[in-house]
Design a protein around this motif. Sequence first.
Motif, PDB file in Angstrom:
ATOM      1  N   LYS A   1       0.823  -1.217   0.000  1.00  0.00           N
ATOM      2  CA  LYS A   1       0.000   0.000   0.000  1.00  0.00           C
ATOM      3  C   LYS A   1       0.858   1.269   0.000  1.00  0.00           C
ATOM      4  CE  LYS A   1      -3.733   2.221   2.576  1.00  0.00           C
ATOM      5  NZ  LYS A   1      -4.638   2.099   3.730  1.00  0.00           N
ATOM      6  N   HIS A   2       1.990   1.239   0.706  1.00  0.00           N
ATOM      7  CA  HIS A   2       2.834   2.426   0.872  1.00  0.00           C
ATOM      8  C   HIS A   2       4.142   2.322   0.093  1.00  0.00           C
ATOM      9  CE1 HIS A   2       0.106   3.891   3.951  1.00  0.00           C
ATOM     10  NE2 HIS A   2       0.107   2.678   4.450  1.00  0.00           N
ATOM     11  N   ARG A   3       4.125   1.524  -0.969  1.00  0.00           N
ATOM     12  CA  ARG A   3       5.346   1.216  -1.719  1.00  0.00           C
ATOM     13  C   ARG A   3       6.100   2.461  -2.190  1.00  0.00           C
ATOM     14  NH1 ARG A   3       6.056  -3.151  -6.574  1.00  0.00           N
ATOM     15  NH2 ARG A   3       8.283  -2.798  -6.906  1.00  0.00           N
ATOM     16  N   ALA A   4       5.413   3.414  -2.798  1.00  0.00           N
ATOM     17  CA  ALA A   4       6.091   4.597  -3.353  1.00  0.00           C
ATOM     18  C   ALA A   4       6.851   5.353  -2.264  1.00  0.00           C
ATOM     19  CB  ALA A   4       5.086   5.516  -4.038  1.00  0.00           C
ATOM     20  N   ALA A   5       6.210   5.576  -1.128  1.00  0.00           N
ATOM     21  CA  ALA A   5       6.864   6.304  -0.035  1.00  0.00           C
ATOM     22  C   ALA A   5       8.026   5.500   0.543  1.00  0.00           C
ATOM     23  CB  ALA A   5       5.854   6.623   1.059  1.00  0.00           C
ATOM     24  N   ILE A   6       7.850   4.197   0.656  1.00  0.00           N
ATOM     25  CA  ILE A   6       8.909   3.342   1.207  1.00  0.00           C
ATOM     26  C   ILE A   6      10.112   3.317   0.272  1.00  0.00           C
ATOM     27  CG2 ILE A   6       9.500   0.933   1.740  1.00  0.00           C
ATOM     28  CD1 ILE A   6       6.558   0.703   2.803  1.00  0.00           C
ATOM     29  N   GLU A   7       9.868   3.176  -1.033  1.00  0.00           N
ATOM     30  CA  GLU A   7      10.979   3.157  -1.989  1.00  0.00           C
ATOM     31  C   GLU A   7      11.698   4.506  -2.014  1.00  0.00           C
ATOM     32  OE1 GLU A   7       9.942  -0.248  -5.240  1.00  0.00           O
ATOM     33  OE2 GLU A   7       8.963   1.686  -5.526  1.00  0.00           O
ATOM     34  N   ALA A   8      10.949   5.597  -1.901  1.00  0.00           N
ATOM     35  CA  ALA A   8      11.588   6.926  -1.860  1.00  0.00           C
ATOM     36  C   ALA A   8      12.454   7.069  -0.610  1.00  0.00           C
ATOM     37  CB  ALA A   8      10.526   8.018  -1.899  1.00  0.00           C
ATOM     38  N   ARG A   9      11.925   6.607   0.529  1.00  0.00           N
ATOM     39  CA  ARG A   9      12.687   6.662   1.784  1.00  0.00           C
ATOM     40  C   ARG A   9      13.939   5.787   1.695  1.00  0.00           C
ATOM     41  NH1 ARG A   9       9.584   3.985   6.163  1.00  0.00           N
ATOM     42  NH2 ARG A   9      10.699   2.190   5.355  1.00  0.00           N
ATOM     43  N   ASP A  10      13.797   4.596   1.121  1.00  0.00           N
ATOM     44  CA  ASP A  10      14.953   3.699   0.976  1.00  0.00           C
ATOM     45  C   ASP A  10      16.021   4.320   0.077  1.00  0.00           C
ATOM     46  OD1 ASP A  10      13.773   1.847   2.633  1.00  0.00           O
ATOM     47  OD2 ASP A  10      13.174   0.473   1.020  1.00  0.00           O
ATOM     48  N   ALA A  11      15.606   4.956  -1.019  1.00  0.00           N
ATOM     49  CA  ALA A  11      16.566   5.601  -1.932  1.00  0.00           C
ATOM     50  C   ALA A  11      17.297   6.740  -1.216  1.00  0.00           C
ATOM     51  CB  ALA A  11      15.847   6.131  -3.168  1.00  0.00           C
ATOM     52  N   LYS A  12      16.573   7.501  -0.421  1.00  0.00           N
ATOM     53  CA  LYS A  12      17.188   8.601   0.328  1.00  0.00           C
ATOM     54  C   LYS A  12      18.208   8.060   1.332  1.00  0.00           C
ATOM     55  CE  LYS A  12      15.909  12.663   3.060  1.00  0.00           C
ATOM     56  NZ  LYS A  12      14.771  13.402   3.648  1.00  0.00           N
ATOM     57  N   ARG A  13      17.843   6.980   2.029  1.00  0.00           N
ATOM     58  CA  ARG A  13      18.775   6.361   2.989  1.00  0.00           C
ATOM     59  C   ARG A  13      20.021   5.835   2.277  1.00  0.00           C
ATOM     60  NH1 ARG A  13      14.564   3.014   6.773  1.00  0.00           N
ATOM     61  NH2 ARG A  13      13.901   4.795   8.011  1.00  0.00           N
ATOM     62  N   LYS A  14      19.815   5.254   1.107  1.00  0.00           N
ATOM     63  CA  LYS A  14      20.944   4.712   0.350  1.00  0.00           C
ATOM     64  C   LYS A  14      21.898   5.837  -0.066  1.00  0.00           C
ATOM     65  CE  LYS A  14      21.924   1.390  -3.276  1.00  0.00           C
ATOM     66  NZ  LYS A  14      21.351   0.511  -4.297  1.00  0.00           N
ATOM     67  N   ARG A  15      21.328   6.975  -0.528  1.00  0.00           N
ATOM     68  CA  ARG A  15      22.173   8.117  -0.900  1.00  0.00           C
ATOM     69  C   ARG A  15      22.974   8.616   0.300  1.00  0.00           C
ATOM     70  NH1 ARG A  15      17.620   9.380  -3.909  1.00  0.00           N
ATOM     71  NH2 ARG A  15      16.810  10.798  -2.322  1.00  0.00           N
ATOM     72  N   LYS A  16      22.324   8.711   1.456  1.00  0.00           N
ATOM     73  CA  LYS A  16      23.020   9.167   2.663  1.00  0.00           C
ATOM     74  C   LYS A  16      24.153   8.213   3.034  1.00  0.00           C
ATOM     75  CE  LYS A  16      19.503  11.864   5.061  1.00  0.00           C
ATOM     76  NZ  LYS A  16      18.664  11.945   6.264  1.00  0.00           N
ATOM     77  N   THR A  17      23.896   6.919   2.883  1.00  0.00           N
ATOM     78  CA  THR A  17      24.922   5.919   3.192  1.00  0.00           C
ATOM     79  C   THR A  17      26.104   6.065   2.244  1.00  0.00           C
ATOM     80  OG1 THR A  17      23.232   4.392   4.002  1.00  0.00           O
ATOM     81  CG2 THR A  17      25.362   3.440   3.420  1.00  0.00           C
ATOM     82  N   VAL A  18      25.822   6.210   0.961  1.00  0.00           N
ATOM     83  CA  VAL A  18      26.891   6.367  -0.032  1.00  0.00           C
ATOM     84  C   VAL A  18      27.695   7.626   0.259  1.00  0.00           C
ATOM     85  CG1 VAL A  18      27.340   6.831  -2.481  1.00  0.00           C
ATOM     86  CG2 VAL A  18      25.749   5.019  -1.818  1.00  0.00           C
ATOM     87  N   ILE A  19      27.015   8.724   0.564  1.00  0.00           N
ATOM     88  CA  ILE A  19      27.698   9.989   0.867  1.00  0.00           C
ATOM     89  C   ILE A  19      28.564   9.842   2.110  1.00  0.00           C
ATOM     90  CG2 ILE A  19      27.306  12.372   1.650  1.00  0.00           C
ATOM     91  CD1 ILE A  19      24.875  12.381  -0.305  1.00  0.00           C
ATOM     92  N   SER A  20      28.025   9.159   3.142  1.00  0.00           N
ATOM     93  CA  SER A  20      28.805   8.998   4.375  1.00  0.00           C
ATOM     94  C   SER A  20      30.040   8.122   4.152  1.00  0.00           C
ATOM     95  CB  SER A  20      27.938   8.423   5.492  1.00  0.00           C
ATOM     96  OG  SER A  20      27.594   7.088   5.227  1.00  0.00           O
ATOM     97  N   ILE A  21      29.972   7.208   3.189  1.00  0.00           N
ATOM     98  CA  ILE A  21      31.134   6.374   2.863  1.00  0.00           C
ATOM     99  C   ILE A  21      32.120   7.157   1.994  1.00  0.00           C
ATOM    100  CG2 ILE A  21      31.870   4.335   1.550  1.00  0.00           C
ATOM    101  CD1 ILE A  21      29.210   3.023   2.455  1.00  0.00           C
ATOM    102  N   LEU A  22      31.594   7.883   1.029  1.00  0.00           N
ATOM    103  CA  LEU A  22      32.457   8.602   0.092  1.00  0.00           C
ATOM    104  C   LEU A  22      33.145   9.826   0.699  1.00  0.00           C
ATOM    105  CD1 LEU A  22      30.437   8.476  -3.245  1.00  0.00           C
ATOM    106  CD2 LEU A  22      32.427   7.122  -2.594  1.00  0.00           C
ATOM    107  N   ALA A  23      32.492  10.512   1.629  1.00  0.00           N
ATOM    108  CA  ALA A  23      33.057  11.743   2.188  1.00  0.00           C
ATOM    109  C   ALA A  23      34.446  11.517   2.794  1.00  0.00           C
ATOM    110  CB  ALA A  23      32.108  12.370   3.195  1.00  0.00           C
ATOM    111  N   PRO A  24      34.638  10.524   3.667  1.00  0.00           N
ATOM    112  CA  PRO A  24      35.991  10.298   4.202  1.00  0.00           C
ATOM    113  C   PRO A  24      36.992   9.877   3.125  1.00  0.00           C
ATOM    114  CG  PRO A  24      34.352   9.094   5.504  1.00  0.00           C
ATOM    115  CD  PRO A  24      33.655   9.676   4.324  1.00  0.00           C
ATOM    116  N   LEU A  25      36.513   9.092   2.137  1.00  0.00           N
ATOM    117  CA  LEU A  25      37.401   8.675   1.049  1.00  0.00           C
ATOM    118  C   LEU A  25      37.833   9.884   0.216  1.00  0.00           C
ATOM    119  CD1 LEU A  25      35.610   5.440  -0.206  1.00  0.00           C
ATOM    120  CD2 LEU A  25      37.717   5.580   1.113  1.00  0.00           C
ATOM    121  N   GLN A  26      36.882  10.778  -0.023  1.00  0.00           N
ATOM    122  CA  GLN A  26      37.172  11.993  -0.774  1.00  0.00           C
ATOM    123  C   GLN A  26      38.190  12.851  -0.014  1.00  0.00           C
ATOM    124  OE1 GLN A  26      33.655  14.319  -1.481  1.00  0.00           O
ATOM    125  NE2 GLN A  26      34.417  15.039  -3.464  1.00  0.00           N
ATOM    126  N   GLN A  27      38.028  12.950   1.281  1.00  0.00           N
ATOM    127  CA  GLN A  27      38.957  13.716   2.118  1.00  0.00           C
ATOM    128  C   GLN A  27      40.347  13.092   2.085  1.00  0.00           C
ATOM    129  OE1 GLN A  27      38.486  16.623   3.687  1.00  0.00           O
ATOM    130  NE2 GLN A  27      40.588  16.599   4.429  1.00  0.00           N
TER     131      GLN A  27
END
Length: 192
Positions: A150-176
């Motif tokens: 029933k709430h698939r669209a909102a859940i997938e959007a939330r999951d994508a946002k979490r995934k982006r945050k995870t990638v950014i948190s991994i990449l930021a120290p590597l970039q530094q």
Amino acid sequence: METNKIEQLINSINISRETGCWVWQKGKSRNGYGLVTDKAGTTFLAHRYAYEIFRGPIPEGAYLLHSPSCVSKACINPSHLRCGDQKENMADRRAAGRYDNQPARGKALTIAERKAIFRALDGGQTAYSIAQSGVLGRRVSEPQISYLKKHRAAIEARDAKRKRKTVISILAPLQQALAESVDELCSLANAA
């Protein structure tokens, strides 16, 4: 028995050949019980409605219990239902594994598990069949899967946002670290 009420019930179920459950396919409560609305607009729990149509009134104060072998709260099969009390209801729930170790709500599922459920739904499986199949290797309830659907669209959007945050948190120290390494290499090249 009123024929139109029986027809309404029969047209709203899916009969499981494996379990004999008459699984309600229309509206459901938050807890996974079927809901039926009569012509006057009054909403009832579908299993109670079916019991009264096929077997008669439920005694005042009695609980309507699903048999321990019944696998779905959405089942309205009168032969899977009987009157009892709160103590019997709790004993039946424990015996059927519906009380202890209740599955967590959708938040407890990982992104990968939610994706597996969405793939199964996309493949034509129902929430009931996914819950029964154990596709994830652990117990996930039919209402939990229905909630995800029933709430698939909102859940997938939330999951994508979490995934982006995870990638950014991994990449930021590597970039530094990369920037520091480049600075160090430049200073070594300038010194040479």
